[in-house]
Design a protein around this motif. Sequence first.
Motif, PDB file in Angstrom:
ATOM      1  N   GLY A   1       0.745  -1.160   0.092  1.00 27.91           N
ATOM      2  CA  GLY A   1      -0.053   0.035   0.078  1.00 27.91           C
ATOM      3  C   GLY A   1       0.883   1.370  -0.003  1.00 27.91           C
ATOM      4  O   GLY A   1       1.742   1.313  -0.517  1.00 27.91           O
ATOM      5  N   ILE A   2       0.416   2.099   0.897  1.00 25.69           N
ATOM      6  CA  ILE A   2       0.835   3.766   0.837  1.00 25.69           C
ATOM      7  C   ILE A   2       2.258   3.538   1.457  1.00 25.69           C
ATOM      8  O   ILE A   2       3.175   4.178   0.685  1.00 25.69           O
ATOM      9  CB  ILE A   2       0.286   4.408   1.601  1.00 25.69           C
TER      10      ILE A   2
ATOM     11  N   THR B   1      -6.425   0.419  -0.952  1.00 25.59           N
ATOM     12  CA  THR B   1      -5.067  -0.449  -0.597  1.00 25.59           C
ATOM     13  C   THR B   1      -5.812  -1.555  -0.229  1.00 25.59           C
ATOM     14  O   THR B   1      -6.852  -1.899  -0.082  1.00 25.59           O
ATOM     15  CB  THR B   1      -4.823   0.277   0.616  1.00 25.59           C
ATOM     16  N   GLU B   2      -5.063  -2.672   0.038  1.00 21.12           N
ATOM     17  CA  GLU B   2      -5.244  -4.013   0.491  1.00 21.12           C
ATOM     18  C   GLU B   2      -6.140  -3.955   1.596  1.00 21.12           C
ATOM     19  O   GLU B   2      -7.018  -4.764   1.815  1.00 21.12           O
ATOM     20  CB  GLU B   2      -4.004  -4.939   0.616  1.00 21.12           C
ATOM     21  N   MET B   3      -5.879  -2.985   2.723  1.00 21.83           N
ATOM     22  CA  MET B   3      -6.319  -3.062   3.989  1.00 21.83           C
ATOM     23  C   MET B   3      -7.726  -2.555   3.622  1.00 21.83           C
ATOM     24  O   MET B   3      -8.610  -3.249   4.275  1.00 21.83           O
ATOM     25  CB  MET B   3      -5.467  -1.985   4.960  1.00 21.83           C
TER      26      MET B   3
ATOM     27  N   ALA C   1     -11.200  -4.951   4.567  1.00 16.67           N
ATOM     28  CA  ALA C   1     -12.214  -4.411   5.449  1.00 16.67           C
ATOM     29  C   ALA C   1     -13.600  -4.396   4.644  1.00 16.67           C
ATOM     30  O   ALA C   1     -14.815  -4.473   5.026  1.00 16.67           O
ATOM     31  CB  ALA C   1     -11.789  -3.060   6.066  1.00 16.67           C
ATOM     32  N   PHE C   2     -13.409  -3.827   3.529  1.00 20.03           N
ATOM     33  CA  PHE C   2     -14.810  -3.202   2.774  1.00 20.03           C
ATOM     34  C   PHE C   2     -14.573  -4.125   1.567  1.00 20.03           C
ATOM     35  O   PHE C   2     -14.299  -3.251   0.429  1.00 20.03           O
ATOM     36  CB  PHE C   2     -14.956  -1.756   2.510  1.00 20.03           C
ATOM     37  N   PRO C   3     -14.806  -5.322   1.312  1.00 22.33           N
ATOM     38  CA  PRO C   3     -14.661  -6.133  -0.092  1.00 22.33           C
ATOM     39  C   PRO C   3     -15.523  -5.405  -1.127  1.00 22.33           C
ATOM     40  O   PRO C   3     -16.657  -5.218  -0.893  1.00 22.33           O
ATOM     41  CB  PRO C   3     -15.076  -7.570   0.169  1.00 22.33           C
TER      42      PRO C   3
ATOM     43  N   SER D   1      -5.570   5.820  -5.723  1.00 14.34           N
ATOM     44  CA  SER D   1      -4.844   4.725  -5.742  1.00 14.34           C
ATOM     45  C   SER D   1      -3.849   4.854  -4.633  1.00 14.34           C
ATOM     46  O   SER D   1      -3.814   6.126  -4.208  1.00 14.34           O
ATOM     47  CB  SER D   1      -4.155   4.508  -6.769  1.00 14.34           C
ATOM     48  N   ALA D   2      -2.907   3.817  -4.030  1.00 15.49           N
ATOM     49  CA  ALA D   2      -1.902   4.047  -2.826  1.00 15.49           C
ATOM     50  C   ALA D   2      -0.938   4.884  -3.684  1.00 15.49           C
ATOM     51  O   ALA D   2      -0.415   5.679  -2.560  1.00 15.49           O
ATOM     52  CB  ALA D   2      -1.624   2.645  -2.596  1.00 15.49           C
TER      53      ALA D   2
END
Length: 227
Positions: free
Chosen positions: A13-14, A181-183, A187-189, A196-197
């Motif tokens: 991610g970031i 991000t992947e996170m 959390a919210f599919p 974007s990151a």
Amino acid sequence: MSKNIIITGTSRGIGYELAKQFANQGHNVLALSRNTKSLDSLNHKNITTISVDLSSNEDLVKAEAFIKNNWTRVDILINNAGKLINKPFSELSTEDFKEVYNVNVFAVAELTKKAIPFMKKGSHVITVSSMGGIQGSMKFPGLAAYSSAKGAVITLSELLAEEYKNQQIAFNVLALGAVQTEMLEEAFPGYEAPLSAKEMADYIFEFSLTGNKYYNGKVLQVSSSTP
């Protein structure tokens, strides 16, 4: 002149994008995350990775030892690592709260405390928070632990800006809206964020280097949407 920069949460991610960007611009990066594989595979001469569980004080001591032995100063600290648990409040255990606060609040305080002795006039501490931590912002069910922790680091940073203003060390917070991000995906599919990151990393990169000329003890809401 090249700067010495500590970034947490660099496995993806970031944080990952930021570590690459600073290193490619000739700065020295100390990248702290549990998983160091993604950055290790770059084999970049300007990046040092240390595998760290941010909720473990013993692990943070490893980072402190590296700074002591290899750097004379820390110019920028970016507290980027985050832990998100998405559960209805009635299902959130005390352990869940501790897990989230350990990474999002206590590790920020502990690492900042370890970095400050190496910081000189003009150094900048940036803490990545969330729009969910802003009083009066739109809130989302399931994020009681996460958003309250993100609110806590906002107040912490405001206090540190006051406490260290005579040393001219700046503390600022970037309260981010949704970033792809992947996170966020975990959390919210299925939710699609507007940024974007990499795009958010571009902004944080510039802000880290120059924002302390204009801001200290401030919370900037970096969001083009609600949230």
